[in-house]
Design a protein around this motif. Structure first.
Motif, short mmCIF file in Angstrom:
data_model
loop_
_atom_site.label_atom_id
_atom_site.label_comp_id
_atom_site.label_asym_id
_atom_site.label_seq_id
_atom_site.Cartn_x
_atom_site.Cartn_y
_atom_site.Cartn_z
N ASP A 94 0.81 -1.22 0.00
CA ASP A 94 0.00 0.00 0.00
C ASP A 94 0.85 1.27 0.00
O ASP A 94 0.31 2.37 -0.12
CB ASP A 94 -0.92 0.02 1.22
N VAL A 95 2.15 1.12 0.14
CA VAL A 95 3.05 2.28 0.22
C VAL A 95 3.45 2.72 -1.19
O VAL A 95 3.90 1.91 -2.00
CB VAL A 95 4.31 1.94 1.05
N LEU A 96 3.30 4.02 -1.46
CA LEU A 96 3.69 4.56 -2.76
C LEU A 96 5.13 5.07 -2.74
O LEU A 96 5.83 4.98 -3.75
CB LEU A 96 2.75 5.70 -3.15
N PHE A 97 5.57 5.58 -1.61
CA PHE A 97 6.97 5.96 -1.48
C PHE A 97 7.33 6.15 -0.01
O PHE A 97 6.47 6.39 0.84
CB PHE A 97 7.30 7.22 -2.28
N PHE A 98 8.63 6.01 0.26
CA PHE A 98 9.18 6.30 1.57
C PHE A 98 10.04 7.56 1.43
O PHE A 98 10.75 7.72 0.43
CB PHE A 98 10.06 5.15 2.08
N TYR A 99 9.97 8.41 2.44
CA TYR A 99 10.71 9.68 2.37
C TYR A 99 11.35 9.95 3.72
O TYR A 99 10.73 9.73 4.76
CB TYR A 99 9.75 10.81 2.01
N THR A 100 12.59 10.42 3.70
CA THR A 100 13.28 10.75 4.93
C THR A 100 13.66 12.23 4.96
O THR A 100 14.08 12.80 3.95
CB THR A 100 14.54 9.89 5.12
N SER A 101 13.47 12.83 6.11
CA SER A 101 13.82 14.23 6.33
C SER A 101 14.10 14.43 7.81
O SER A 101 13.36 13.92 8.66
CB SER A 101 12.67 15.15 5.89
N ASN A 102 15.19 15.13 8.10
CA ASN A 102 15.58 15.37 9.50
C ASN A 102 15.67 14.07 10.29
O ASN A 102 15.23 13.99 11.45
CB ASN A 102 14.58 16.32 10.18
N GLU A 103 16.22 13.03 9.63
CA GLU A 103 16.46 11.73 10.24
C GLU A 103 15.18 11.00 10.63
O GLU A 103 15.20 10.07 11.44
CB GLU A 103 17.39 11.85 11.46
N ARG A 118 12.46 2.84 11.00
CA ARG A 118 13.61 2.23 10.34
C ARG A 118 14.26 3.29 9.47
O ARG A 118 13.58 4.22 9.01
CB ARG A 118 13.22 1.04 9.46
N THR A 119 15.54 3.14 9.22
CA THR A 119 16.20 4.06 8.32
C THR A 119 15.88 3.68 6.88
O THR A 119 15.45 2.55 6.59
CB THR A 119 17.73 4.02 8.50
N LEU A 120 16.12 4.60 5.97
CA LEU A 120 15.89 4.30 4.55
C LEU A 120 16.87 3.22 4.08
O LEU A 120 16.52 2.41 3.22
CB LEU A 120 16.07 5.58 3.72
N ASP A 121 18.06 3.20 4.64
CA ASP A 121 19.03 2.17 4.28
C ASP A 121 18.53 0.79 4.71
O ASP A 121 18.66 -0.19 3.98
CB ASP A 121 20.38 2.45 4.94
N ALA A 122 17.96 0.73 5.90
CA ALA A 122 17.43 -0.54 6.39
C ALA A 122 16.27 -1.01 5.52
O ALA A 122 16.18 -2.19 5.15
CB ALA A 122 16.99 -0.40 7.84
N ALA A 170 15.64 5.79 -5.12
CA ALA A 170 15.88 6.86 -6.10
C ALA A 170 17.07 7.72 -5.72
O ALA A 170 17.88 8.10 -6.57
CB ALA A 170 14.63 7.71 -6.25
N ASN A 171 17.17 8.07 -4.45
CA ASN A 171 18.25 8.90 -3.94
C ASN A 171 18.28 8.80 -2.42
O ASN A 171 17.67 7.91 -1.85
CB ASN A 171 18.09 10.36 -4.41
N ARG A 172 18.97 9.71 -1.77
CA ARG A 172 19.11 9.64 -0.32
C ARG A 172 17.79 9.90 0.41
O ARG A 172 17.63 9.52 1.56
CB ARG A 172 20.17 10.62 0.17
N GLN A 173 16.85 10.56 -0.27
CA GLN A 173 15.59 10.92 0.38
C GLN A 173 14.43 9.97 0.08
O GLN A 173 13.50 9.86 0.87
CB GLN A 173 15.16 12.34 -0.04
N PHE A 174 14.48 9.31 -1.08
CA PHE A 174 13.30 8.57 -1.54
C PHE A 174 13.56 7.10 -1.88
O PHE A 174 14.59 6.76 -2.48
CB PHE A 174 12.74 9.21 -2.81
#
Length: 252
Positions: A158-167, A183-187, A200-204
């Motif tokens: 059901d998830v369209l994207f994951f996004y990270t900001s300010n850890e 969880r971190t985006l790396d995990a 896609a990149n460090r944020q997405f």
């Protein structure tokens, strides 16, 4: 001792080679320096196995674990990583050696000592265990979303994207809701189905089904538009663009 280094940062390669050259455990000769999963697959399909392999976990074309899915690794492995907390917690159970960046001579010598003291039987067991542990990593199907006063399951599909900001990481769904992910985006990138999701990149991290269209961007980069609004523009680097094109065309 013959070694292969899999690392896409020139500075890190040079630093590791310098430390290997002056280590006090055993003479080490670096016989190959590989920069990507693709290059590594070609190498190990055609060349003899070395005595030891140093692998950076995060490469430009993905996580080095994907290498084990395409070729048989018959050498002891020492991973290098800049991410200590998650990586160590998740992979120490596999009895795999880790060097945290920046690599020090002391940490490298401890790893070499451990491998150097292995008996032939222990070395073979280590190699088999490493291959088995990595190949049997499970992709996650759902996440447990924790709030202050409750928690609930969220299906990954059901998830369209994951996004990270300010850890902080959030999962975005089609209804516009944001779900905090512990969880971190790396995990997440290590645990999500690579056929369905792309880093896609460090944020997405984006879902295949969420992609609306893709446009050309400055400097041979790509701009990805999703079917929903995103916190910022999703840009894929020049290096990752060919990988993204291959991924988006995959039908399996």
């Amino acid at each position: 001792m013959k070694a292969v280094i899999i690392e896409d940062e020139t500075t890190a390669v040079n630093s590791l080679k310098a430390i290997l050259a002056r280590n006090n455990v055993s003479p080490v000769s670096v016989i190959a320096e590989l920069e990507s999963i693709e290059e590594s697959v070609t190498y190990f399909r055609n060349m003899p196995q070395p005595d030891i392999i140093f692998m950076d976990i995060h490469l430009a074309d993905g996580l080095v674990f994907k290498l084990f899915e395409q070729v048989e690794i018959g050498s002891p492995v020492v991973f290098t990583t800049a991410y200590d907390e998650y990586a160590l917690q998740a992979f120490q159970v596999s009895s795999i050696d880790y060097l945290l960046k920046p690599v020090t001579q002391a940490s490298l010598e401890r790893a070499l000592n451990k491998l150097y003291l292995f008996s032939p039987e222990e070395r073979s067991a280590h190699i088999l265990h490493t291959n088995h542990a990595i190949r049997n990593r499970h992709t996650i199907k759902s996440l447990l979303i924790m709030l202050a006063d409750k928690f609930y399951p969220l299906a990954v599909e059901d998830v369209l994207f994951f996004y990270t900001s300010n850890e902080k990481v959030a999962a975005y769904t089609h209804d516009g809701k944001q779900h905090p992910v512990d969880r971190t985006l790396d995990a997440l990138n290590e645990q999500l189905d690579e056929h369905l999701f792309f880093r896609a990149n460090r944020q997405f991290i984006i879902s295949r089904k969420a992609i609306k269209d893709v446009g050309l961007w400055f400097g041979s980069r790509l701009s990805v538009n999703l079917t929903v609004t995103t916190p910022e523009r999703i840009i894929i680097s020049k290096i990752k663009s060919p990988l993204f094109k291959k991924w988006i065309l995959r039908e399996d």
